[in-house]
Design a protein around this motif. Structure first.
Motif, PDB file in Angstrom:
ATOM      1  N   LEU A 220       0.871  -1.099  -0.031  1.00 12.60           N
ATOM      2  CA  LEU A 220       0.106  -0.104  -0.007  1.00 12.60           C
ATOM      3  C   LEU A 220       0.943   1.298   0.073  1.00 12.60           C
ATOM      4  CD1 LEU A 220      -2.867   1.273  -0.053  1.00 12.60           C
ATOM      5  CD2 LEU A 220      -2.936   0.966   2.491  1.00 12.60           C
ATOM      6  N   LEU A 221       1.856   1.371   0.740  1.00 12.30           N
ATOM      7  CA  LEU A 221       2.981   2.265   0.781  1.00 12.30           C
ATOM      8  C   LEU A 221       3.451   2.592  -0.610  1.00 12.30           C
ATOM      9  CD1 LEU A 221       4.574   4.286   2.555  1.00 12.30           C
ATOM     10  CD2 LEU A 221       6.356   2.652   2.844  1.00 12.30           C
ATOM     11  N   LEU A 222       3.874   1.386  -1.698  1.00 17.73           N
ATOM     12  CA  LEU A 222       4.308   1.863  -2.716  1.00 17.73           C
ATOM     13  C   LEU A 222       3.132   2.257  -3.782  1.00 17.73           C
ATOM     14  CD1 LEU A 222       6.248  -1.661  -3.424  1.00 17.73           C
ATOM     15  CD2 LEU A 222       7.188   0.881  -3.256  1.00 17.73           C
ATOM     16  N   VAL A 223       2.037   1.952  -3.559  1.00 17.14           N
ATOM     17  CA  VAL A 223       0.887   2.453  -4.244  1.00 17.14           C
ATOM     18  C   VAL A 223       0.561   3.973  -3.872  1.00 17.14           C
ATOM     19  CG1 VAL A 223      -1.849   2.262  -4.860  1.00 17.14           C
ATOM     20  CG2 VAL A 223      -0.369   0.148  -4.517  1.00 17.14           C
ATOM     21  N   CYS A 224       0.690   4.127  -2.633  1.00 25.12           N
ATOM     22  CA  CYS A 224       0.610   5.745  -2.238  1.00 25.12           C
ATOM     23  C   CYS A 224       1.826   6.475  -2.898  1.00 25.12           C
ATOM     24  CB  CYS A 224       0.791   5.699  -0.489  1.00 25.12           C
ATOM     25  SG  CYS A 224      -0.748   5.103   0.247  1.00 25.12           S
ATOM     26  N   MET A 225       2.978   6.163  -2.978  1.00 24.19           N
ATOM     27  CA  MET A 225       4.055   6.677  -3.636  1.00 24.19           C
ATOM     28  C   MET A 225       3.662   6.944  -5.031  1.00 24.19           C
ATOM     29  SD  MET A 225       7.209   4.624  -1.602  1.00 24.19           S
ATOM     30  CE  MET A 225       8.314   4.898  -3.000  1.00 24.19           C
ATOM     31  N   LEU A 226       3.204   5.804  -5.788  1.00 22.88           N
ATOM     32  CA  LEU A 226       2.943   5.868  -7.145  1.00 22.88           C
ATOM     33  C   LEU A 226       1.636   7.379  -7.093  1.00 22.88           C
ATOM     34  CD1 LEU A 226       2.425   2.557  -8.785  1.00 22.88           C
ATOM     35  CD2 LEU A 226       3.586   4.563  -9.552  1.00 22.88           C
ATOM     36  N   SER A 227       0.904   7.051  -6.280  1.00 22.80           N
ATOM     37  CA  SER A 227      -0.420   8.039  -6.394  1.00 22.80           C
ATOM     38  C   SER A 227       0.337   9.513  -6.210  1.00 22.80           C
ATOM     39  CB  SER A 227      -1.056   7.689  -5.302  1.00 22.80           C
ATOM     40  OG  SER A 227      -2.283   8.409  -5.135  1.00 22.80           O
ATOM     41  N   ALA A 228       1.211   9.647  -5.310  1.00 18.01           N
ATOM     42  CA  ALA A 228       1.729  10.935  -5.023  1.00 18.01           C
ATOM     43  C   ALA A 228       2.549  11.403  -6.272  1.00 18.01           C
ATOM     44  CB  ALA A 228       2.804  10.809  -3.839  1.00 18.01           C
ATOM     45  N   THR A 229       3.366  10.423  -6.922  1.00 11.42           N
ATOM     46  CA  THR A 229       4.062  10.574  -7.928  1.00 11.42           C
ATOM     47  C   THR A 229       3.125  11.066  -9.219  1.00 11.42           C
ATOM     48  OG1 THR A 229       5.651   9.228  -7.172  1.00 11.42           O
ATOM     49  CG2 THR A 229       5.904   9.926  -9.628  1.00 11.42           C
ATOM     50  N   CYS A 267       0.918  20.821   0.240  1.00 10.96           N
ATOM     51  CA  CYS A 267       0.821  19.477  -0.474  1.00 10.96           C
ATOM     52  C   CYS A 267      -0.176  18.716   0.251  1.00 10.96           C
ATOM     53  CB  CYS A 267       2.270  18.883   0.178  1.00 10.96           C
ATOM     54  SG  CYS A 267       3.618  19.572  -0.934  1.00 10.96           S
ATOM     55  N   TRP A 268      -0.702  19.006   1.599  1.00  8.99           N
ATOM     56  CA  TRP A 268      -1.769  18.278   2.158  1.00  8.99           C
ATOM     57  C   TRP A 268      -3.007  18.425   1.600  1.00  8.99           C
ATOM     58  CZ3 TRP A 268      -0.222  19.478   8.166  1.00  8.99           C
ATOM     59  CH2 TRP A 268       0.496  18.113   8.482  1.00  8.99           C
ATOM     60  N   LEU A 269      -3.142  19.691   0.899  1.00 13.62           N
ATOM     61  CA  LEU A 269      -4.359  20.289   0.360  1.00 13.62           C
ATOM     62  C   LEU A 269      -4.542  19.379  -0.741  1.00 13.62           C
ATOM     63  CD1 LEU A 269      -6.625  22.034   0.999  1.00 13.62           C
ATOM     64  CD2 LEU A 269      -5.429  23.834  -0.441  1.00 13.62           C
ATOM     65  N   PHE A 270      -3.510  19.158  -1.644  1.00 16.62           N
ATOM     66  CA  PHE A 270      -3.283  18.263  -2.829  1.00 16.62           C
ATOM     67  C   PHE A 270      -3.744  16.805  -2.629  1.00 16.62           C
ATOM     68  CE2 PHE A 270      -1.448  21.920  -5.205  1.00 16.62           C
ATOM     69  CZ  PHE A 270      -2.034  21.724  -6.400  1.00 16.62           C
ATOM     70  N   ILE A 271      -3.471  16.512  -1.567  1.00 14.10           N
ATOM     71  CA  ILE A 271      -3.671  14.831  -1.429  1.00 14.10           C
ATOM     72  C   ILE A 271      -4.675  14.633  -0.562  1.00 14.10           C
ATOM     73  CG2 ILE A 271      -1.153  14.075  -2.116  1.00 14.10           C
ATOM     74  CD1 ILE A 271      -0.665  13.692   1.162  1.00 14.10           C
ATOM     75  N   VAL A 295       0.376   8.899   4.945  1.00 12.07           N
ATOM     76  CA  VAL A 295       0.240  10.466   4.428  1.00 12.07           C
ATOM     77  C   VAL A 295       1.400  11.005   4.711  1.00 12.07           C
ATOM     78  CG1 VAL A 295      -0.816  12.272   5.813  1.00 12.07           C
ATOM     79  CG2 VAL A 295      -2.260  10.182   5.684  1.00 12.07           C
ATOM     80  N   LEU A 296       2.408  10.625   5.903  1.00 11.92           N
ATOM     81  CA  LEU A 296       3.380  11.341   5.541  1.00 11.92           C
ATOM     82  C   LEU A 296       4.427  11.081   4.533  1.00 11.92           C
ATOM     83  CD1 LEU A 296       4.719  13.212   7.777  1.00 11.92           C
ATOM     84  CD2 LEU A 296       6.096  11.106   8.670  1.00 11.92           C
ATOM     85  N   MET A 297       4.334   9.775   3.990  1.00 11.52           N
ATOM     86  CA  MET A 297       5.085   9.623   2.809  1.00 11.52           C
ATOM     87  C   MET A 297       4.516  10.472   1.708  1.00 11.52           C
ATOM     88  SD  MET A 297       7.368   7.814   2.011  1.00 11.52           S
ATOM     89  CE  MET A 297       8.519   7.129   0.920  1.00 11.52           C
ATOM     90  N   MET A 298       3.132  10.593   1.424  1.00  8.57           N
ATOM     91  CA  MET A 298       2.688  11.016   0.168  1.00  8.57           C
ATOM     92  C   MET A 298       3.156  12.789   0.424  1.00  8.57           C
ATOM     93  SD  MET A 298      -1.072   9.508  -0.762  1.00  8.57           S
ATOM     94  CE  MET A 298      -1.596   9.491   0.777  1.00  8.57           C
ATOM     95  N   THR A 299       3.088  13.148   1.699  1.00  8.13           N
ATOM     96  CA  THR A 299       3.449  14.555   1.762  1.00  8.13           C
ATOM     97  C   THR A 299       4.673  15.044   1.492  1.00  8.13           C
ATOM     98  OG1 THR A 299       1.720  14.663   3.508  1.00  8.13           O
ATOM     99  CG2 THR A 299       3.280  16.437   3.505  1.00  8.13           C
ATOM    100  N   ALA A 300       5.710  13.882   2.103  1.00  8.49           N
ATOM    101  CA  ALA A 300       7.172  14.152   2.034  1.00  8.49           C
ATOM    102  C   ALA A 300       7.522  13.797   0.380  1.00  8.49           C
ATOM    103  CB  ALA A 300       7.948  13.132   2.854  1.00  8.49           C
ATOM    104  N   LEU A 301       6.823  13.184  -0.151  1.00  8.37           N
ATOM    105  CA  LEU A 301       7.303  13.128  -1.747  1.00  8.37           C
ATOM    106  C   LEU A 301       6.812  14.294  -2.550  1.00  8.37           C
ATOM    107  CD1 LEU A 301       6.477   9.458  -3.230  1.00  8.37           C
ATOM    108  CD2 LEU A 301       8.492  10.921  -3.450  1.00  8.37           C
ATOM    109  N   LEU A 302       5.879  14.588  -2.095  1.00 12.41           N
ATOM    110  CA  LEU A 302       5.200  16.038  -2.790  1.00 12.41           C
ATOM    111  C   LEU A 302       6.369  17.090  -2.613  1.00 12.41           C
ATOM    112  CD1 LEU A 302       1.330  16.157  -3.182  1.00 12.41           C
ATOM    113  CD2 LEU A 302       3.139  15.454  -4.774  1.00 12.41           C
TER     114      LEU A 302
END
Lengths: 365, 210
Positions: A220-229, A267-271, A295-302
């Motif tokens: 799920l973490l990888l999918v979230c990373m793809l989603s942020a990417t 970034c939070w607003l976007f995700i 959530v932190l991973m998606m935020t950090a990536l963005l």
């Protein structure tokens, strides 16, 4: 090619592909990079389309959506004051103007035409002539109707309401951190729509189709990373917007800490939709503690993708290659299950980069 | 008041400005120079919008070491201001007043003086270039800054707004505010009394006495 067609090509068509390079690279990656083998996948996909009218209608809807994007872009360009000299094209006969506009439409609609051609060839080889005619007719109608709309726009006449995307009259106050989001909402609506659709579909597909036999947060973490990417092209556009329209903010007495917090909030607003949608996977896919990691991973990536843009003068192409490099590197780190440390370090690096390069960045022309 | 120390500005390998040392005293300063002589670059450096080598100090505050305190004393209005089309004057006024810790009502009063208060809640996309220019001037005066940098403040605006701008400049100067103003238009000495003249030429800035 005569001079008028050449100018239209350079001003409207080439610029369209340049502005949407990220969108096309991303689409190419999704359609031809992920499925293996790509040829077999598309052959099966086209056969599926030809075997089902519902599937065909879905493809028509996708083409229509893409064409709306083309129409909005071309009209915007034709009405832009920098392009006002194109009014001179109206000196030609109406038929010739229409043919020029048909040329412009065919060029920007080329990716859809290419795929439609493949569908028609396979349809004819399978003797599905009705399907072939439907596909040809649909695309011909779309091209002619769009060319007509461009002709009217070139003449600077009022366009029918159908050609405009519906806007939402929503005027809330806009604090600084929300401006990138409102920029995407108002000025990159289609890109935002495509990004959000893909990103949420990715999460939806994973949560609906993947059944874990034991608890592991990494898939799920990888999918979230793809989603942020998936937001990276949008991040690039936001950075350009900040440089052009929010440059005055650099001269305001705001502390670096506040600027960093603004970046995180933006970034939070976007995700936010992804953050909310993730809850549909609770408790099967993650625990509350791991939710914060996601959530932190998606935020950090963005934040990282944003901060990277301050370190050098990137083009969309070089930026997307960097983004894929970062994603590939992080993919291998995630395999070792570093837990919440990875997003924390990534966020810290992002903010240090942001703080170090914010005042030193200068766009090179 | 404003002191430059070994300031150099390069665009790639091109040295655009080189100011070994320069001190500008308080008052209203007219920055003259041909197109491309570095006037806007200088203003943007002083406003903290352009990175550069060296240091600039305003009343002893360094832009490099005490950026926030420095920036709270400086305001800048661009020659051709660009703002996001979807935000309103209200959004911008609130942002400026919040960061510069000043009164929203005072800013709204200035909008009234420039006759653009009726469009306070309209998106800036609906503004003409003259209205945007007036708004940028109002924002530059928000928060009573010690130093106001005005890049071509008299272009685009109507005659009435020109009078208003000159009036506000003189009022602000009477309260101790200083200005660096660039203008290709000859300014009527009855409207603004310049105390200094700066000349941008040969990639540097020199001071002329009046």
């Amino acid at each position: 090619m005569n001079i008028t067609a050449s100018i239209l090509q350079r001003i409207l068509v080439n610029h369209f592909y340049k502005v949407n390079a990220g969108f096309f690279l991303f689409l190419f990656f999704v359609l031809f990079g992920i499925p293996v083998p790509a040829a077999g996948f598309h052959f099966a996909l086209i056969n599926g389309i030809l075997d089902s009218y519902v599937f065909l209608l879905l493809v028509f809807a996708a083409w229509l959506l893409y064409n709306l994007k083309c129409i909005n872009y071309i009209i915007q360009q034709l009405r832009h004051e920098r392009q006002s000299f194109l009014f001179v094209v109206n000196q030609n006969s109406p038929v010739k103007v229409m043919l020029y506009m048909l040329f412009v439409q065919a060029m920007v609609y080329l990716p859809a035409i290419a795929y439609a051609t493949a569908i028609v060839i396979i349809a004819i080889s399978r003797h599905l002539y009705l399907m072939a005619i439907l596909v040809c007719l649909f695309n011909a109608l779309i091209c002619i109707a769009s060319a007509l709309v461009y002709t009217v726009a070139l003449q600077r006449k009022q366009l029918p309401a159908l050609t405009r995307l519906p806007g939402i009259r929503w005027q809330p106050g806009k604090p600084l951190f929300s401006m990138p989001f409102f920029f995407a909402w108002h000025n990159r609506a289609q890109m935002l729509l495509v990004t959000k659709t893909f990103s949420l579909l990715l999460l939806y597909g994973f949560i609906r189709l993947y059944n874990p036999d034991h608890y592991d947060i990494r898939p799920l973490l990888l999918v979230c990373m793809l989603s942020a990417t998936a937001h990276s092209a949008l991040v690039f556009q936001v950075r350009e917007f900040e440089e052009e329209y929010l440059s005055f903010v650099r001269g305001l007495p705001i502390t670096l800490l506040k600027r960093c917090l603004n970046l995180v909030a933006s970034c939070w607003l976007f995700i936010l939709p992804e953050m909310l949608f993730l809850w549909t996977g609770y408790p099967l896919y993650f625990t509350i503690a791991d939710y914060f990691q996601l959530v932190l991973m998606m935020t950090a990536l963005l934040c990282f993708y944003h901060a990277v843009l301050l370190t050098a003068n990137f083009t969309m192409d070089s930026y997307l290659r960097t983004v894929f490099g970062i994603l590939a590197g992080l993919f291998f780190i995630v395999l070792y299950n570093p837990g919440i440390i990875l997003p924390c370090i990534l966020l810290a690096i992002s903010l240090v980069l942001y703080g170090s390069y914010y005042y030193a960045y200068e766009k090179k022309c | 008041m404003l002191h430059f120390e070994n300031v150099q500005k390069e665009y790639g390998n091109f040295l655009a400005l080189d100011i070994p040392t320069l001190t500008i005293s308080k008052g209203i300063c007219w920055l003259k120079g041909e197109n491309g002589s570095g006037k806007t670059t200088l203003l943007k450096m002083v406003a903290g919008l352009h990175p550069f080598k060296g240091d600039i100090l305003l009343n002893g505050l360094s832009i490099k070491k005490q950026r926030q305190a420095y920036l709270s004393q400086v305001s800048y209005a661009e020659a051709e201001p660009l703002y996001p089309s979807f935000i309103t004057a209200e959004d911008l006024i609130k942002l400026y007043c919040q960061t510069k810790k000043s009164s929203i009502e005072a800013a709204r009063d200035m909008l009234r003086q420039f006759n653009i208060h009726d469009d306070y809640k309209k998106p800036l996309g609906a503004y003409s270039s003259g209205m945007l220019k007036k708004l940028s001037l109002v924002l530059a005066f928000t928060g009573s800054p010690q130093l106001v940098l005005l890049d071509e403040p008299f272009i685009t605006i109507d005659a009435e707004a020109l009078e208003t701008t000159c009036g506000i400049i003189m009022q602000h100067a009477a309260k101790g505010g200083s200005f660096i103003i660039t203008s290709h238009q000859p300014v009527n000495s009855g409207q603004i009394s310049f105390t200094n003249i700066l000349v941008a030429e040969n990639r540097t800035i020199s001071s002329l006495s009046i």
